[in-house]
Motif scaffolding. Structure first.
Motif, mmCIF file in Angstrom:
data_model
loop_
_atom_site.group_PDB
_atom_site.id
_atom_site.type_symbol
_atom_site.label_atom_id
_atom_site.label_comp_id
_atom_site.label_asym_id
_atom_site.label_seq_id
_atom_site.Cartn_x
_atom_site.Cartn_y
_atom_site.Cartn_z
ATOM 1 N N LEU B 48 18.198 23.252 -7.453
ATOM 2 C CA LEU B 48 19.160 24.345 -7.289
ATOM 3 C C LEU B 48 18.649 25.355 -6.255
ATOM 4 N N ILE B 49 17.330 25.506 -6.175
ATOM 5 C CA ILE B 49 16.770 26.502 -5.253
ATOM 6 C C ILE B 49 17.071 26.118 -3.806
ATOM 7 N N ASN B 50 16.978 24.817 -3.482
ATOM 8 C CA ASN B 50 17.238 24.467 -2.073
ATOM 9 C C ASN B 50 18.638 23.885 -1.848
ATOM 10 N N GLY B 51 19.519 24.102 -2.829
ATOM 11 C CA GLY B 51 20.930 23.799 -2.621
ATOM 12 C C GLY B 51 21.317 22.337 -2.730
ATOM 13 N N THR B 72 22.960 23.312 2.991
ATOM 14 C CA THR B 72 21.592 22.884 2.680
ATOM 15 C C THR B 72 20.716 22.981 3.927
ATOM 16 N N SER B 73 21.309 22.710 5.119
ATOM 17 C CA SER B 73 20.504 22.789 6.346
ATOM 18 C C SER B 73 20.058 24.234 6.621
ATOM 19 N N VAL B 79 13.700 27.457 2.690
ATOM 20 C CA VAL B 79 12.989 26.855 1.551
ATOM 21 C C VAL B 79 12.525 25.444 1.921
ATOM 22 N N GLY B 80 11.223 25.231 1.938
ATOM 23 C CA GLY B 80 10.683 23.883 2.137
ATOM 24 C C GLY B 80 10.571 23.206 0.789
#
Lengths: 256, 288
Positions: B48-51, B72-73, B79-80
């Motif tokens: 969820l943190i990086n979509g 997300t991009s 966020v890595g």
């Protein structure tokens, strides 16, 4: 949630039939579809396929399959329309024409592919792959190695699909935009991902082969399986119906 | 960069809820570890943190912006994300290409990016022309980590970065993550190894059955036996021993022996109890 070609538990008639009877029916049903170009007969076959899906509660999976087959069959249909100049002329083309016969042939192809695919795929949704492979070994005397190869192939399809999903997600997290730029861009971005998929597939199949080997895979014979797969009345009836359908298809082709 | 979860509910299919009202905030520059049993919802929280997954209810805010409003991009620039399995991430023919891949995907491949890749290759000690698929498991995991580090995102999310690694590889991966954190990067890590959590995390969030059941400074949480037991977790061995000492001998409960959280603290406490001095492992060896 069940994945592509994964067994869905149930207690319908199709679930309870002998796996060999289901397999024979599905194969003969598909052959019957390819033996005739009679559109009315193919429509009846398609309706029968949908009826079977409804009877075992697999309509959601069947609709998904029909959608996938539709994409493939529409491509074939377009090719047929452009390359089969038959019937009354409708549109002129530099190399021929599109006729009523072209449209009929294209529509027949779509119906044929949809009808032939449904029972084949339903067989996997209503039969455990282990039962399918064990029964062909027991009843049809197929060597276990071939049955196991077939079962493993089917088993690995959802596994590889899941792997591909994971790989695509990992690349999405790195900024790759699979949902931008249409189908061509998506294919361009997906091609490099075949490498990790291939590597993980080879690793998985190699591990599975070694695991089978160390547990005495080569010692297995037809008698090793304890489960029996007797053909009951309903199973024989299903095979007879399949033969009748095939005979009808052949007769229709010969007579009309 | 702050990460905020507000009453987040999420699932992969409507029939099976995975997260059920998750609330927490990770402040800029923190090192937070998520612990809990398999199926507790930790990896789902990371996605969820990086979509990769959007909340069904509630909000996930990255730097104040809901992830539902970001592609997300775009999130990948902030966020890595290190996946548990490096083989999902690695897709290029050489180590150098692999490290350049992220810049290419984000459309920012330039001389600066090339220089950054060269610096990371030196830092990690890679051979730039090696085929990633022929590297061993530990080195592949390091390469996957390097491909995140090279992008220099303000937040890194690590899903079980030490799984399947031997002790040396684990120490190498964690020391790199620690350096990353010291340079100001926010680190969010899912980890089953409570020793690693105790050694590196500043704060711990305990998850169970799709909910946050405890959160706080690392050793406050790791010394909360009732909460850990409820989440089927065990504290690091030193914490376990010191807590056991405090419980077995009430006279020791208020001494440094019962409050030791690390090996050094325990050795200090033991040395003080016997009237000696302890100066680290090297000191012990010299004394011996």
């Amino acid at each position: 949630m069940n994945g592509f070609l994964e067994y869905v538990p149930g207690d319908s008639l199709l679930h309870r039939l002998n796996p060999v009877a289901k397999l024979v029916f599905a194969v003969l049903f598909a052959i019957a579809c390819f033996c005739t170009g009679n559109l009315a007969f193919l429509c009846v076959m398609l309706a029968a396929g949908i009826g079977m899906a409804v009877s075992c509660g697999m309509m959601r999976q069947t609709l998904g399959l029909m959608k996938a087959v539709a994409v493939f069959s529409i491509i074939l249909a377009v090719l047929l329309i452009l390359t089969t100049p038959t019937g009354d002329k409708l549109v002129d083309l530099p190399w021929g024409y599109i006729g009523t016969g072209s449209l009929l042939a294209a529509f027949t192809t779509i119906v044929r592919l949809e009808a032939a695919a449904i029972p084949l795929f339903l067989t996997f949704y209503v039969t455990k792959v282990t039962d399918l492979s064990n029964s062909v070994v027991k009843v049809l005397h197929v060597p276990y190695k071939y049955a196991f190869t077939f079962a493993s192939t089917v088993h690995f399809i959802p596994v590889f699909m899941n792997d591909m999903k994971g790989i695509m997600e990992a690349q999405t997290a790195r900024g790759v935009e699979f949902d931008q730029g249409g189908i061509v861009n998506k294919v361009r971005l997906m091609v490099p991902l075949c490498v990790p998929l291939l590597v993980s597939s080879v690793r998985k199949t190699n591990s599975a082969a070694i695991a089978a080997e160390v547990r005495g895979f080569n010692l297995r014979t037809r008698e090793s399986g304890y489960k029996q797969y007797p053909m009951r009345g309903a199973d024989i009836a299903v095979v007879v119906i399949a033969i009748a359908l095939l005979a009808t298809a052949i007769c229709l082709t010969a007579l009309l | 960069m702050t990460i905020e979860f507000r009453d987040v509910h999420a699932s992969y299919d409507a029939a099976t809820p995975i997260l059920r009202g998750v609330d927490f905030t990770v402040e800029d520059g923190e090192f937070v570890a998520f612990v809990g049993t398999n199926g507790a919802g930790k990896s789902t929280t990371m996605r969820l943190i990086n979509g990769l997954l959007k909340p069904e209810q509630g909000e996930v805010l990255v730097d104040g912006v809901p992830t539902t409003q970001l592609k997300t991009s775009e999130l990948a620039r902030r966020v890595g994300f290190l996946f548990q399995n490096p083989d999902s991430q690695i897709c290029c023919g050489t180590v150098r290409e692999e490290l350049l891949f992220g810049f290419r995907a984000l459309g920012c491949l330039d001389e600066q990016a090339e220089a950054r890749v060269d610096a990371v290759i030196d830092e990690f000690g890679f051979n730039p022309d090696d085929d990633p698929f022929l590297l061993n498991r530990g080195t592949r995991q390091l390469l996957a980590l390097a491909s995140i580090v090279v992008l220099d995102t303000p937040v890194v999310v690590l899903d079980e970065p030490t799984t399947g690694l031997d002790y040396r590889e684990c120490v190498k991966v964690m020391s790199i993550i620690s350096r990353l954190h010291q340079s100001g990067t926010t680190v969010i890590m899912v980890c089953h190894d409570m020793e690693v959590v105790g050694d590196f995390a500043e704060r711990v969030i305990v998850m169970s059955a799709g909910q946050v059941v405890a959160q706080g400074p690392t050793f406050d949480v790791l010394r909360d036996r009732a909460t850990l037991e409820a989440a089927s977790l065990v504290p690091p061995q030193i914490v376990d021993i010191s807590m056991a000492l405090g419980m077995m001998r009430p006279a020791l409960a208020s001494t440094p022996l019962a409050a030791a959280n690390t090996l050094d603290q325990m050795c200090d406490a033991v040395a003080a109890a016997v009237g000696a001095t302890y100066s680290g492992v090297r000191g012990l060896e010299e004394a011996r």
